[in-house]
Design an enzyme around this catalytic site. Structure first.
Site, PDB file in Angstrom:
ATOM      1  CG  ASP A  14      -3.284  59.328 -13.514  1.00  0.00           C
ATOM      2  OD1 ASP A  14      -3.310  58.504 -14.449  1.00  0.00           O
ATOM      3  OD2 ASP A  14      -3.902  59.157 -12.443  1.00  0.00           O
ATOM      4  CG  HIS A  31      -2.245  56.568 -23.689  1.00  0.00           C
ATOM      5  ND1 HIS A  31      -2.168  56.980 -22.378  1.00  0.00           N
ATOM      6  CD2 HIS A  31      -2.792  55.316 -23.649  1.00  0.00           C
ATOM      7  CE1 HIS A  31      -2.655  56.020 -21.585  1.00  0.00           C
ATOM      8  NE2 HIS A  31      -3.033  55.012 -22.332  1.00  0.00           N
ATOM      9  CD  GLU A  62       4.162  49.422  -9.770  1.00  0.00           C
ATOM     10  OE1 GLU A  62       4.322  50.580 -10.201  1.00  0.00           O
ATOM     11  OE2 GLU A  62       5.013  48.830  -9.087  1.00  0.00           O
ATOM     12  CG  LEU A 126      14.567  70.768 -19.097  1.00  0.00           C
ATOM     13  CD1 LEU A 126      14.306  71.352 -17.710  1.00  0.00           C
ATOM     14  CD2 LEU A 126      13.256  70.697 -19.888  1.00  0.00           C
TER      15      LEU A 126
HETATM   16  C1  IPE Z   1       0.852  56.531 -12.672  1.00  0.00           C
HETATM   17  O1  IPE Z   1      -0.440  56.490 -13.152  1.00  0.00           O
HETATM   18  C2  IPE Z   1       1.817  56.142 -13.761  1.00  0.00           C
HETATM   19  C3  IPE Z   1       1.969  57.095 -14.852  1.00  0.00           C
HETATM   20  C4  IPE Z   1       1.399  58.260 -14.941  1.00  0.00           C
HETATM   21  C5  IPE Z   1       2.879  56.679 -15.901  1.00  0.00           C
HETATM   22  P1  IPE Z   1      -1.361  55.211 -12.992  1.00  0.00           P
HETATM   23  O2  IPE Z   1      -2.649  55.513 -13.647  1.00  0.00           O
HETATM   24  O3  IPE Z   1      -0.636  53.995 -13.471  1.00  0.00           O
HETATM   25  O4  IPE Z   1      -1.511  55.103 -11.399  1.00  0.00           O
HETATM   26  P2  IPE Z   1      -2.598  54.377 -10.520  1.00  0.00           P
HETATM   27  O5  IPE Z   1      -2.712  52.950 -11.012  1.00  0.00           O
HETATM   28  O6  IPE Z   1      -3.875  55.115 -10.674  1.00  0.00           O
HETATM   29  O7  IPE Z   1      -2.061  54.473  -9.122  1.00  0.00           O
HETATM   30  C1  IPE Z   2      -1.551  58.128 -17.540  1.00  0.00           C
HETATM   31  O1  IPE Z   2      -2.898  58.127 -17.904  1.00  0.00           O
HETATM   32  C2  IPE Z   2      -0.676  57.546 -18.606  1.00  0.00           C
HETATM   33  C3  IPE Z   2      -0.078  56.244 -18.267  1.00  0.00           C
HETATM   34  C4  IPE Z   2      -0.198  55.645 -17.116  1.00  0.00           C
HETATM   35  C5  IPE Z   2       0.695  55.587 -19.298  1.00  0.00           C
HETATM   36  P1  IPE Z   2      -3.820  56.857 -17.616  1.00  0.00           P
HETATM   37  O2  IPE Z   2      -3.717  55.912 -18.754  1.00  0.00           O
HETATM   38  O3  IPE Z   2      -3.473  56.263 -16.293  1.00  0.00           O
HETATM   39  O4  IPE Z   2      -5.247  57.510 -17.578  1.00  0.00           O
HETATM   40  P2  IPE Z   2      -6.396  57.226 -16.535  1.00  0.00           P
HETATM   41  O5  IPE Z   2      -5.825  57.490 -15.173  1.00  0.00           O
HETATM   42  O6  IPE Z   2      -6.808  55.793 -16.701  1.00  0.00           O
HETATM   43  O7  IPE Z   2      -7.475  58.187 -16.901  1.00  0.00           O
HETATM   44 MG    MG Z   3      -4.139  56.609 -14.397  1.00  0.00          MG
END
Ligand code: IPE
Ligand code: IPE
Ligand code: MG
Length: 228
Positions: A14, A31, A62, A126
């Site tokens: 995240d 990303h 989600e 792995l």
């Molecule tokens: C969790 O991160 C999903 C992934 C890392 C793929 P999110 O950014 O979607 O989670 P929330 O919305 O902050 O809980």
């Molecule tokens: C996690 O990073 C990657 C995915 C959920 C695909 P985010 O896109 O949620 O990045 P933040 O949390 O908004 O910074």
């Molecule tokens: Mg996020």
């Protein structure tokens, strides 16, 4: 090597969007940068004899709620990543195993996912479980429905083996500063050691993972029993 080394590591990757925005870049740049770290961490784990499985949260059930352009970008990035990384999988004996409800993806993307899965099928190092359109609740519901359809009794063992991922998680890491599971591996993490760190995913490194693994080895895991 220590018996306390984690065999199954799961990571909630995240913080990509915030990493990009902090530098005045578009979220999608985060990303892209994050995908590089996926390669580094996967390669590192493949060279670590005790680590058998690495389960990475790439796209949740989600995440479809995000703007269409971001979702489209993520789908394209995933396709590009899988095609480019075939050499990494083959060169490091890694088996690619997607988990999640793949029926949510387009045909071209599915073809790429299946191609990489097929080509890496016989690799026995792995296992990289990539969580794609994955949600723990969805996974459990699909598993229960499968057992009901087969007329199988629902036990801990049968439900566990009907899941996309049947291996319990030893160490769960979430980058990005939030302290929640966001519908990730709820069943498998029943006894996982949880590490929530502030580093944004594109800044994560093998060095930081090594530090976490070291901390993990010092934890006494009791699984409900008493100090041994
Ligand atoms: C969790 O991160 C999903 C992934 C890392 C793929 P999110 O950014 O979607 O989670 P929330 O919305 O902050 O809980
Ligand atoms: C996690 O990073 C990657 C995915 C959920 C695909 P985010 O896109 O949620 O990045 P933040 O949390 O908004 O910074
Ligand atoms: Mg996020």
């Amino acid at each position: 090597m220590s018996v306390n080394t984690p065999q199954h590591i799961a990571i909630i990757m995240d913080g990509n969007g915030r990493w990009a925005q902090l530098q005045g870049l578009k979220r999608v740049k985060g990303h892209e940068a994050g995908a590089e770290i996926v390669r580094e961490i996967t390669t590192y784990c493949s060279k670590h004899d005790d680590i058998e499985q690495l389960t990475l949260y790439a796209f949740s059930t989600e995440n479809w709620k995000r703007p269409k352009l971001e979702v489209e970008f993520l789908m394209k990035l995933l396709e590009r990543y899988l095609k480019n990384e075939l050499d990494t999988y083959m060169g490091n004996n890694i088996r690619f195993n997607p988990i999640g409800d793949l029926s949510g993806f387009s045909r071209p993307l599915l073809t790429t996912i299946e191609m990489v899965q097929e080509k890496t099928r016989h690799n026995n190092g792995l296992v990289q479980n990539l969580a794609l359109n994955y949600g723990s609740k969805d996974e459990i519901v699909r598993a229960v429905n499968k057992l009901v359809k087969e007329n199988s009794e629902i036990t801990e063992e049968s439900l566990n083996s009907a899941l996309d991922c049947s291996s319990s998680v030893d160490l769960l890491v979430r980058t990005g500063g939030d302290r929640r599971l966001s519908n990730y591996l709820l069943w498998q993490s029943a006894y996982a050691e949880l590490f929530f760190i502030n580093t944004l995913w594109p800044d994560f490194s093998t060095y930081e993972l090594e530090t976490i693994i070291h901390q993990f080895t010092t934890i006494e895991r009791r699984f409900g029993g008493l100090k041994s």
